[in-house]
Design a protein around this motif. Structure first.
Motif, PDB file in Angstrom:
ATOM      1  N   ARG A 197      27.050  38.684  29.149  1.00  0.00           N
ATOM      2  CA  ARG A 197      27.425  40.078  28.723  1.00  0.00           C
ATOM      3  C   ARG A 197      28.484  40.396  29.407  1.00  0.00           C
ATOM      4  O   ARG A 197      29.000  40.197  30.426  1.00  0.00           O
ATOM      5  CB  ARG A 197      26.366  41.078  28.709  1.00  0.00           C
ATOM      6  N   PRO A 198      29.685  41.067  28.674  1.00  0.00           N
ATOM      7  CA  PRO A 198      30.995  41.278  29.228  1.00  0.00           C
ATOM      8  C   PRO A 198      30.841  42.172  30.763  1.00  0.00           C
ATOM      9  O   PRO A 198      31.555  41.695  31.608  1.00  0.00           O
ATOM     10  CB  PRO A 198      31.607  42.129  28.412  1.00  0.00           C
ATOM     11  N   GLU A 199      29.969  42.979  30.950  1.00  0.00           N
ATOM     12  CA  GLU A 199      29.745  43.931  32.025  1.00  0.00           C
ATOM     13  C   GLU A 199      29.313  43.209  33.284  1.00  0.00           C
ATOM     14  O   GLU A 199      30.060  43.096  34.067  1.00  0.00           O
ATOM     15  CB  GLU A 199      28.831  44.982  31.996  1.00  0.00           C
ATOM     16  N   GLU A 200      28.295  42.108  33.162  1.00  0.00           N
ATOM     17  CA  GLU A 200      27.802  41.411  34.167  1.00  0.00           C
ATOM     18  C   GLU A 200      29.040  40.286  34.565  1.00  0.00           C
ATOM     19  O   GLU A 200      29.441  40.024  35.494  1.00  0.00           O
ATOM     20  CB  GLU A 200      26.947  40.361  33.802  1.00  0.00           C
ATOM     21  N   ALA A 201      29.842  39.728  33.562  1.00  0.00           N
ATOM     22  CA  ALA A 201      30.836  38.887  33.790  1.00  0.00           C
ATOM     23  C   ALA A 201      32.013  39.470  34.537  1.00  0.00           C
ATOM     24  O   ALA A 201      32.521  38.669  35.315  1.00  0.00           O
ATOM     25  CB  ALA A 201      31.063  38.167  32.391  1.00  0.00           C
ATOM     26  N   PHE A 202      32.430  40.588  34.015  1.00  0.00           N
ATOM     27  CA  PHE A 202      33.661  41.333  34.705  1.00  0.00           C
ATOM     28  C   PHE A 202      32.998  41.843  36.012  1.00  0.00           C
ATOM     29  O   PHE A 202      33.945  41.800  36.925  1.00  0.00           O
ATOM     30  CB  PHE A 202      34.046  42.266  33.906  1.00  0.00           C
ATOM     31  N   ASN A 203      31.983  42.175  36.405  1.00  0.00           N
ATOM     32  CA  ASN A 203      31.632  42.642  37.694  1.00  0.00           C
ATOM     33  C   ASN A 203      31.490  41.421  38.491  1.00  0.00           C
ATOM     34  O   ASN A 203      32.074  41.634  39.814  1.00  0.00           O
ATOM     35  CB  ASN A 203      30.207  43.225  37.577  1.00  0.00           C
ATOM     36  N   ASN A 206      35.153  40.667  39.511  1.00  0.00           N
ATOM     37  CA  ASN A 206      35.582  41.383  40.196  1.00  0.00           C
ATOM     38  C   ASN A 206      35.504  41.131  41.852  1.00  0.00           C
ATOM     39  O   ASN A 206      36.047  41.556  42.899  1.00  0.00           O
ATOM     40  CB  ASN A 206      35.163  42.979  40.211  1.00  0.00           C
ATOM     41  N   THR A 207      34.535  40.106  41.908  1.00  0.00           N
ATOM     42  CA  THR A 207      34.226  39.858  43.285  1.00  0.00           C
ATOM     43  C   THR A 207      34.916  38.550  43.829  1.00  0.00           C
ATOM     44  O   THR A 207      34.907  38.214  45.069  1.00  0.00           O
ATOM     45  CB  THR A 207      32.630  39.092  43.504  1.00  0.00           C
ATOM     46  N   LEU A 208      35.775  37.983  42.966  1.00  0.00           N
ATOM     47  CA  LEU A 208      36.504  36.767  43.002  1.00  0.00           C
ATOM     48  C   LEU A 208      38.017  37.331  43.459  1.00  0.00           C
ATOM     49  O   LEU A 208      38.723  37.483  42.929  1.00  0.00           O
ATOM     50  CB  LEU A 208      36.664  35.796  41.941  1.00  0.00           C
ATOM     51  N   ASP A 209      38.295  36.876  44.691  1.00  0.00           N
ATOM     52  CA  ASP A 209      39.799  37.346  45.294  1.00  0.00           C
ATOM     53  C   ASP A 209      40.765  36.555  45.024  1.00  0.00           C
ATOM     54  O   ASP A 209      42.031  36.737  45.298  1.00  0.00           O
ATOM     55  CB  ASP A 209      39.473  37.785  46.603  1.00  0.00           C
ATOM     56  N   ASP A 229      36.870  47.851  26.543  1.00  0.00           N
ATOM     57  CA  ASP A 229      36.446  49.261  27.375  1.00  0.00           C
ATOM     58  C   ASP A 229      35.373  48.925  28.341  1.00  0.00           C
ATOM     59  O   ASP A 229      35.727  49.761  29.432  1.00  0.00           O
ATOM     60  CB  ASP A 229      35.483  49.718  26.033  1.00  0.00           C
ATOM     61  N   ILE A 230      34.659  47.927  28.458  1.00  0.00           N
ATOM     62  CA  ILE A 230      34.205  47.512  29.659  1.00  0.00           C
ATOM     63  C   ILE A 230      35.079  47.207  30.781  1.00  0.00           C
ATOM     64  O   ILE A 230      35.170  47.666  31.988  1.00  0.00           O
ATOM     65  CB  ILE A 230      32.929  46.545  29.515  1.00  0.00           C
ATOM     66  N   LEU A 231      35.997  46.263  30.509  1.00  0.00           N
ATOM     67  CA  LEU A 231      36.911  45.627  31.236  1.00  0.00           C
ATOM     68  C   LEU A 231      37.830  46.795  32.032  1.00  0.00           C
ATOM     69  O   LEU A 231      38.162  46.883  33.000  1.00  0.00           O
ATOM     70  CB  LEU A 231      37.860  44.591  30.716  1.00  0.00           C
ATOM     71  N   ASN A 232      38.206  47.741  31.081  1.00  0.00           N
ATOM     72  CA  ASN A 232      38.966  48.828  31.521  1.00  0.00           C
ATOM     73  C   ASN A 232      38.335  49.871  32.605  1.00  0.00           C
ATOM     74  O   ASN A 232      38.882  50.475  33.284  1.00  0.00           O
ATOM     75  CB  ASN A 232      39.675  49.861  30.256  1.00  0.00           C
ATOM     76  N   LYS A 233      37.133  49.843  32.399  1.00  0.00           N
ATOM     77  CA  LYS A 233      36.123  50.843  33.515  1.00  0.00           C
ATOM     78  C   LYS A 233      36.056  50.080  34.658  1.00  0.00           C
ATOM     79  O   LYS A 233      35.244  50.587  35.507  1.00  0.00           O
ATOM     80  CB  LYS A 233      34.934  51.062  32.703  1.00  0.00           C
ATOM     81  N   ILE A 234      36.136  48.895  34.843  1.00  0.00           N
ATOM     82  CA  ILE A 234      35.856  48.206  36.133  1.00  0.00           C
ATOM     83  C   ILE A 234      36.984  48.184  37.243  1.00  0.00           C
ATOM     84  O   ILE A 234      38.149  47.956  36.825  1.00  0.00           O
ATOM     85  CB  ILE A 234      35.523  46.696  35.815  1.00  0.00           C
TER      86      ILE A 234
END
Length: 234
Positions: A197-203, A206-209, A229-234
């Motif tokens: 799911r996009p939310e899990e993937a984008f979270n 966000n941990t990968l520097d 929409d999910i990506l813009n909120k992260i």
């Protein structure tokens, strides 16, 4: 940004591009495919202003059983550079089926041609670990100005990566190699081809520097709205 099944109807693809633009997307991955370029031009005529991340030398290779020598013979990379240069390119990337041959002279020839067109150059791989290891000792890293971008598949599951899983030790190993390569990193396959799911993937992203950019595939207007929409909120 598009699903190959949609390419029979450029108008449908243009609607997805336009919806993505409404959601804040300002770049699109283009290849030298007639209907895709038609779709993008329709979207541009309708007010879309996007830069292109262009793939050079893309062929219709089988991802499961690729024939790299055949890809080299079939790739129309010079024509691709010439045709895609009409757009506002932020980068042109050499396709993975050409890069993963590790024919450094051939790859250098393409990168030189991209640089000659006045566009930043980069490479794509299907094998983030194997290719990164090969790159570290390759001659194409000797010329620091030859290319600036490196696109690799990365996702939490390790799906379509050349490892069985992508746990923290593997994440550290990959980061160590990418630090040595010292290029701007573009992540693809972050959604694991729709498995995550996009939310899990984008979270996770966000941990990968080491990630500088990310690409995602979108197959409908609704999917564009939900994903961005999910990506813009992260």
């Amino acid at each position: 940004m598009y699903n190959l099944d949609l390419l029979r109807n450029p108008n449908n693809v243009s609607k997805i591009i336009e919806k993505s633009y409404e959601c804040g997307v300002r770049s699109i991955n283009l290849a030298n495919k007639e209907n895709l370029l038609k779709a993008f031009k329709i979207a541009c005529d309708n007010g879309v202003e996007m830069q292109s991340v262009s793939t050079i030398g893309k062929t219709e290779m089988d991802y499961v059983f690729p024939n790299y020598e055949q890809a080299k013979m079939e790739a129309t990379w010079k024509e691709d550079i010439e045709n895609l240069a009409q757009f506002d390119n932020s980068v042109m990337l050499v396709d993975e089926f050409l890069v993963d041959t590790y024919d450094w002279d051939f790859i250098t020839e393409i990168l030189d041609e991209i640089n000659g067109a006045g566009v930043p150059a980069g490479i794509i791989t299907s094998f983030p670990f194997k290719t990164s290891e090969e790159l570290i000792d390759s001659p194409i890293l000797e010329d620091k100005s030859l290319f600036d971008f490196y696109m690799i598949p990365v996702n939490k599951l390790g799906y379509m990566m050349d490892i069985p899983d992508f746990r923290s030790d593997k994440q550290d190993e990959l980061k160590g190699m990418l630090d040595k390569i010292d290029k701007k990193i573009i992540i693809n396959k972050i959604l694991a081809v729709g498995i995550q799911r996009p939310e899990e993937a984008f979270n996770f992203l966000n941990t990968l520097d080491f990630a500088d950019m990310v690409t995602v595939g979108i197959a409908s207007e609704r999917e564009a709205e939900e994903t961005f929409d999910i990506l813009n909120k992260i």
